[in-house]
Write a protein that holds these residues in place. Sequence first.
Motif, PDB file in Angstrom:
ATOM      1  N   UNK A 341       0.821  -1.213   0.000  1.00 17.21           N
ATOM      2  CA  UNK A 341       0.000   0.000   0.000  1.00 17.21           C
ATOM      3  C   UNK A 341       0.852   1.258   0.000  1.00 17.21           C
ATOM      4  N   UNK A 342       0.393   2.269  -0.768  1.00 22.15           N
ATOM      5  CA  UNK A 342       1.127   3.522  -0.823  1.00 22.15           C
ATOM      6  C   UNK A 342       0.567   4.576   0.120  1.00 22.15           C
ATOM      7  N   UNK A 343      -0.473   4.216   0.909  1.00 21.15           N
ATOM      8  CA  UNK A 343      -1.064   5.149   1.860  1.00 21.15           C
ATOM      9  C   UNK A 343      -2.070   6.096   1.253  1.00 21.15           C
ATOM     10  N   UNK A 344      -2.295   6.002  -0.054  1.00 22.22           N
ATOM     11  CA  UNK A 344      -3.247   6.877  -0.732  1.00 22.22           C
ATOM     12  C   UNK A 344      -4.291   6.082  -1.506  1.00 22.22           C
ATOM     13  N   UNK A 345      -4.487   4.842  -1.108  1.00 20.90           N
ATOM     14  CA  UNK A 345      -5.466   3.987  -1.768  1.00 20.90           C
ATOM     15  C   UNK A 345      -4.895   3.121  -2.857  1.00 20.90           C
ATOM     16  N   UNK A 346      -3.679   3.428  -3.310  1.00 17.99           N
ATOM     17  CA  UNK A 346      -3.067   2.662  -4.392  1.00 17.99           C
ATOM     18  C   UNK A 346      -1.961   1.742  -3.914  1.00 17.99           C
ATOM     19  N   UNK A 347      -1.137   1.282  -4.849  1.00 17.84           N
ATOM     20  CA  UNK A 347      -0.058   0.345  -4.557  1.00 17.84           C
ATOM     21  C   UNK A 347       1.278   0.920  -5.021  1.00 17.84           C
ATOM     22  N   UNK A 348       2.301   0.650  -4.219  1.00 18.20           N
ATOM     23  CA  UNK A 348       3.664   1.045  -4.560  1.00 18.20           C
ATOM     24  C   UNK A 348       4.438  -0.200  -4.953  1.00 18.20           C
ATOM     25  N   UNK A 349       5.085  -0.152  -6.121  1.00 18.59           N
ATOM     26  CA  UNK A 349       5.810  -1.310  -6.641  1.00 18.59           C
ATOM     27  C   UNK A 349       7.281  -1.249  -6.252  1.00 18.59           C
ATOM     28  N   UNK A 350       7.893  -2.437  -6.082  1.00 11.57           N
ATOM     29  CA  UNK A 350       9.333  -2.539  -5.830  1.00 11.57           C
ATOM     30  C   UNK A 350       9.811  -3.867  -6.402  1.00 11.57           C
ATOM     31  N   UNK A 351      11.121  -3.986  -6.504  1.00 10.86           N
ATOM     32  CA  UNK A 351      11.728  -5.205  -7.042  1.00 10.86           C
ATOM     33  C   UNK A 351      12.494  -5.896  -5.933  1.00 10.86           C
ATOM     34  N   UNK A 352      12.197  -7.186  -5.702  1.00 11.41           N
ATOM     35  CA  UNK A 352      12.950  -7.970  -4.729  1.00 11.41           C
ATOM     36  C   UNK A 352      14.293  -8.326  -5.357  1.00 11.41           C
ATOM     37  N   UNK A 353      15.355  -7.682  -4.857  1.00 12.93           N
ATOM     38  CA  UNK A 353      16.668  -7.790  -5.491  1.00 12.93           C
ATOM     39  C   UNK A 353      17.197  -9.228  -5.533  1.00 12.93           C
ATOM     40  N   UNK A 354      17.174  -9.973  -4.406  1.00  7.35           N
ATOM     41  CA  UNK A 354      17.708 -11.337  -4.486  1.00  7.35           C
ATOM     42  C   UNK A 354      16.995 -12.209  -5.527  1.00  7.35           C
ATOM     43  N   UNK A 355      15.681 -12.024  -5.693  1.00  2.00           N
ATOM     44  CA  UNK A 355      14.951 -12.822  -6.676  1.00  2.00           C
ATOM     45  C   UNK A 355      15.380 -12.463  -8.089  1.00  2.00           C
ATOM     46  N   UNK A 356      15.506 -11.163  -8.357  1.00  2.00           N
ATOM     47  CA  UNK A 356      15.920 -10.736  -9.687  1.00  2.00           C
ATOM     48  C   UNK A 356      17.360 -11.168  -9.987  1.00  2.00           C
ATOM     49  N   UNK A 357      18.243 -11.009  -8.996  1.00  2.49           N
ATOM     50  CA  UNK A 357      19.644 -11.413  -9.175  1.00  2.49           C
ATOM     51  C   UNK A 357      19.742 -12.918  -9.422  1.00  2.49           C
ATOM     52  N   UNK A 358      18.958 -13.669  -8.644  1.00  5.20           N
ATOM     53  CA  UNK A 358      19.003 -15.123  -8.817  1.00  5.20           C
ATOM     54  C   UNK A 358      18.583 -15.573 -10.196  1.00  5.20           C
ATOM     55  N   UNK A 359      17.781 -14.760 -10.887  1.00  6.31           N
ATOM     56  CA  UNK A 359      17.335 -15.143 -12.232  1.00  6.31           C
ATOM     57  C   UNK A 359      18.377 -14.863 -13.304  1.00  6.31           C
ATOM     58  N   UNK A 360      19.260 -13.869 -13.091  1.00  3.72           N
ATOM     59  CA  UNK A 360      20.209 -13.494 -14.156  1.00  3.72           C
ATOM     60  C   UNK A 360      21.664 -13.785 -13.814  1.00  3.72           C
ATOM     61  N   UNK A 361      22.013 -13.845 -12.539  1.00  5.12           N
ATOM     62  CA  UNK A 361      23.434 -14.040 -12.175  1.00  5.12           C
ATOM     63  C   UNK A 361      24.011 -15.332 -12.735  1.00  5.12           C
ATOM     64  N   UNK A 362      23.287 -16.464 -12.684  1.00  9.25           N
ATOM     65  CA  UNK A 362      23.863 -17.679 -13.281  1.00  9.25           C
ATOM     66  C   UNK A 362      24.174 -17.512 -14.767  1.00  9.25           C
ATOM     67  N   UNK A 363      23.421 -16.675 -15.467  1.00 11.82           N
ATOM     68  CA  UNK A 363      23.670 -16.467 -16.896  1.00 11.82           C
ATOM     69  C   UNK A 363      24.955 -15.679 -17.139  1.00 11.82           C
ATOM     70  N   UNK A 364      25.412 -14.916 -16.127  1.00 10.96           N
ATOM     71  CA  UNK A 364      26.631 -14.116 -16.239  1.00 10.96           C
ATOM     72  C   UNK A 364      27.782 -14.718 -15.439  1.00 10.96           C
ATOM     73  N   UNK A 365      27.661 -16.010 -15.078  1.00  6.61           N
ATOM     74  CA  UNK A 365      28.677 -16.649 -14.231  1.00  6.61           C
ATOM     75  C   UNK A 365      30.074 -16.587 -14.863  1.00  6.61           C
ATOM     76  N   UNK A 366      30.163 -16.680 -16.178  1.00  6.25           N
ATOM     77  CA  UNK A 366      31.487 -16.669 -16.840  1.00  6.25           C
ATOM     78  C   UNK A 366      32.154 -15.308 -16.745  1.00  6.25           C
ATOM     79  N   UNK A 367      31.390 -14.262 -16.439  1.00  2.92           N
ATOM     80  CA  UNK A 367      31.959 -12.914 -16.365  1.00  2.92           C
ATOM     81  C   UNK A 367      32.258 -12.494 -14.929  1.00  2.92           C
ATOM     82  N   UNK A 368      32.008 -13.391 -13.986  1.00  2.00           N
ATOM     83  CA  UNK A 368      32.145 -13.067 -12.566  1.00  2.00           C
ATOM     84  C   UNK A 368      33.222 -13.956 -11.943  1.00  2.00           C
ATOM     85  N   UNK A 369      34.085 -13.365 -11.093  1.00  6.45           N
ATOM     86  CA  UNK A 369      35.071 -14.123 -10.333  1.00  6.45           C
ATOM     87  C   UNK A 369      34.701 -13.998  -8.857  1.00  6.45           C
ATOM     88  N   UNK A 370      34.128 -15.050  -8.266  1.00  5.90           N
ATOM     89  CA  UNK A 370      33.657 -14.949  -6.876  1.00  5.90           C
ATOM     90  C   UNK A 370      34.831 -14.776  -5.905  1.00  5.90           C
TER      91      UNK A 370
END
Length: 666
Positions: A341-370
Amino acid sequence: MPENHDQHSGADPSTERLRTDSDQSSTGGAHPETEVEQTTRIPPVTPEPESDAERTVQIAAVPADFSSYPLGETQSIPQVNAEPTGWSAVVPPQSADERKKRGLIRAGIAAGAAVGALALLYIGDLAFTSGTVPRGTVVAGVDIGGLEPAAAETQLRNDLGPGLDEPVELKVADRSVTINPGDAGLEMDWAATVQEAGEQPLNPFTRISSLFTTREVTPVSHGDREQLVQALEQVRPQLDRQPAEGTIRFEGAKAVAVDPVTGQSIDVEKATDEVLTHWAEKGPVSIPFTEQPVSTTKDGVQRALREVAEPAVKSPVTVRGEGKDATLAPEAIASALRFEPDGQGGLKASVDLPTAVGAVEPQLADTIKPGKDAEIVVEGGRPVVRPSVDGIGVNWDKSFEKLLDVLRAPEKRSVQAVYEHQPAKFTTEQADQLGIKEVVGEFSTGGFEPASGVNIRRTAEQVNGAIIKPGETWSLNGHTGPRGVAQGYVESGIIQDGRPGRAVGGGISQFATTLYNASYFAGMQDVEHKAHSYYISRYPAGREATVFQSPSGASVIDVKFKNVAKSGILITTEWTPSSITVKLWGTKQFDVSSQTGERTNPTDPHEKVVPPGEPCSPSKGTPGFTVTDTRTIRDLSSGQTKTETQRTRYEPQPIIHCGPPPPPPQ
């Protein structure tokens, strides 16, 4: 002016005579009349107009003894020998007062007759209905008006009685539930209900209105209020409703609006009054409730659906990496989007970072050095530092900083992955400086059942390798987090209300006791611990601990201690099917000893019988007592010594008797 013909002698056709019944009688007229009759000879018409005075006929005055004349009989009007003034006979005019007086007399006579008639009707109706229920009386849809009390009670029993054993429906807004009248202690009082209808009213207006109206009388019933409250509390979860804010959910990549729902909470005390009053009536009993509002609106949810959710999953988002790109698919976007809720009757959107990262990080594994943090492990009976490694990775906070704006856009749906050097959080140098090189405190316990052993081993796995820096406070509950089935814990034995029970995570108190004693002898500062309510013989008296979490995983009872040594502390665990050992490693700084006092204030256990059908394990019980424990700590570097004494009171563990099993069904 016309002549006055009465002044001439002899008969004349134009002569006007006034004849009465008495006149006819004296002249021997052949037509007797029953009413006053006037025979008038019309004078010849004069061409000239007459004045009003000349046309006035004077009517004789009513005799003074008129009232003595009997009503209904024909009376002759007395002959009036007045001097004529233009007609052969003149009738004296009546005054306004005399006419008003005659009207009042007639009205009084009529009113008196009407009142007399109504009085006779009232008295007759009162006599006819005496001893009966007032007309128009209705009880729960049953008309008992006009019946004698005994007959009215019989009528109610016949019409309402058969349905009183049926479940009573309770309704709150769009929810309903039923309760059994017998279980709630409800029963009808027929005699009191009839008595509640009252007696015949004496007010005539009330009696007249009862011919055209009905009067509802609430049935009188009795019930055990406490029993009814318990019945309502049992069904309350089905009537109450938690408020639910509106939101957006996703079915795959399809956005679906979820409308807000207000909450409702029944008032049990008021609900009890309503049920006692209306349970015998037809239809459901409406239960009073309190509405719990929400901040979102249906329109606000629809706006978020159109402006954010639907555009966000319309097409994928490209994440551009160094030498390789990744794709954030609509399904992954849907999984990562969050709305509140945004406090004005509507909705406020956000992105859950770990979920989004988990979807793309494996695809970029070759470019990352842990990178890799330094570790301190025990190898060959001594602590060894495994060095840290720096890495190169993606700063996802910066990379996805504008992601929400991109999700709203119909085109150019891409973001750039921001790469950066990522040093280890715990470096080799930091590990070496902790001075972890020897055991400074340890303790072992044993004698647990196999299921408890599973939970103890799982806790030992989570705690093994924990490092506590100087000055830090460490928490067992905080380190493991929730300990449920999802985390690998199983149901095991516990002590509940003085008798054996079972719960998921049972047995962890044994690990807590072992850990507490290891920190005790390492010289750590006790921040939080709690002894068991009942003494368990495999633990040292006055020097043991229990732990507890709520179903949500929140800490309720914990083991916490502070590292007051100059070195860091490493915790290691060693588990076997019959024992658990906890060791604290560091640089030895304290010499610790313990002294347990005598057991005092013994308390005999009481006996308790577990009802048939309930889980039961018989027990001989143990007495309660009080004991003290004194810890002496000597600082090896300064030679200073201090003592700490704690007093523990154990309740007697009851003697448990298992009730006989229930008899077999007949």
